[in-house]
Write a protein that holds these residues in place. Sequence first.
Motif, PDB file in Angstrom:
ATOM      1  N   SER A 137       0.836  -1.203   0.000  1.00  0.00           N
ATOM      2  CA  SER A 137       0.000   0.000   0.000  1.00  0.00           C
ATOM      3  C   SER A 137       0.870   1.252   0.000  1.00  0.00           C
ATOM      4  O   SER A 137       0.542   2.255  -0.647  1.00  0.00           O
ATOM      5  N   ILE A 155      -5.647   4.904   2.436  1.00  0.00           N
ATOM      6  CA  ILE A 155      -5.647   3.455   2.627  1.00  0.00           C
ATOM      7  C   ILE A 155      -6.866   3.070   3.442  1.00  0.00           C
ATOM      8  O   ILE A 155      -7.192   3.715   4.443  1.00  0.00           O
ATOM      9  N   LYS A 216      -4.558  -0.731  -6.261  1.00  0.00           N
ATOM     10  CA  LYS A 216      -3.689  -1.518  -5.389  1.00  0.00           C
ATOM     11  C   LYS A 216      -2.743  -2.337  -6.251  1.00  0.00           C
ATOM     12  O   LYS A 216      -3.150  -2.975  -7.225  1.00  0.00           O
ATOM     13  N   HIS A 267      -6.370  -4.330   1.948  1.00  0.00           N
ATOM     14  CA  HIS A 267      -6.374  -2.879   1.775  1.00  0.00           C
ATOM     15  C   HIS A 267      -6.507  -2.455   0.315  1.00  0.00           C
ATOM     16  O   HIS A 267      -6.089  -3.165  -0.594  1.00  0.00           O
ATOM     17  N   VAL A 269      -6.257   1.601  -1.936  1.00  0.00           N
ATOM     18  CA  VAL A 269      -5.817   2.990  -1.798  1.00  0.00           C
ATOM     19  C   VAL A 269      -6.636   3.858  -2.761  1.00  0.00           C
ATOM     20  O   VAL A 269      -6.634   3.618  -3.963  1.00  0.00           O
TER      21      VAL A 269
END
Length: 294
Positions: A137, A155, A216, A267, A269
């Motif tokens: 990330s 994030i 990502k 995650h 972004v």
Amino acid sequence: EGWYPSIGRAVEGVKGSGLRLMPRKDAATFGIQVECVKFEEVNANCRAADPQEARKVLESWKSKASRIEYVEDETILGCAKMYIGMRETLKQHGAKAITINCLGGCYSRKLDAYPCLGFMQLQDEGLMGTCETDIESVMTMLLFRALTKGRMGYISDPCIDAPRRSIIFAHCVSTRRFFGPQGPEEPYEILTHCADREGASSRAFAPVGYPVTTVKLNVTARKLAVQCGIITANDRDDRGCRTKMVVEVRGDNYENIYPHWQTFGWHRVTFIGDFAKDVEKLAEKIGFSLVYEG
């Protein structure tokens, strides 16, 4: 500290968890060097922080917050010292980004204070402070900060909101300056960290009505995920993380993010702006396969 052992154990112990171990050599794909730093080094810089400067940071955070709840001044002051300590650590290593095994450090009491507010401040200033030792990330943020000419990524943990056919991007850390250090500062609140109701973190309110691009990297597999949408709301529900950006996904396949968690991890972004065409050109330039998640 603890990134490789903790993530490695999670991958081995929780099958299908979505956590992946990125070989350290892959971090050099874009010329990024990764240095491992002990909690003690960050704590030492934190404890050496100038008390007067820390007090000024505390007062600045308080004066700009639209709401402060369940968080004492002493806790925020500790977070201010942690911000100064992280900033000094970056300076000592000549680095632009720091990511910390924050929950592991806080729960084990190896870290002096929660770094969430410090991450927020670093991002507002154009440096990089991010959670959970998520190296990919960080790499995504660095790469797309260049592509978006200085905008700061957010994030988050994406959560499907089926009734609204949207995704809620939720986390306890966010920049207040989504358009970059010179951009406007969005409203925010200071609250406890949501998972344990301890420490201090921020709830930022993203600008509603703006398009966003969520990306990502998977450096090992040489893949790049992309999804576009528009911010429709900021969810203030007490469940989940503090900052919750609600994004109506372009197209009908808003659930298409599900099949790719094993590939790209938990995650994502998010950047303010529609950069779909730029992402396509970038993927071609760097030789990554593009995966459309919406």
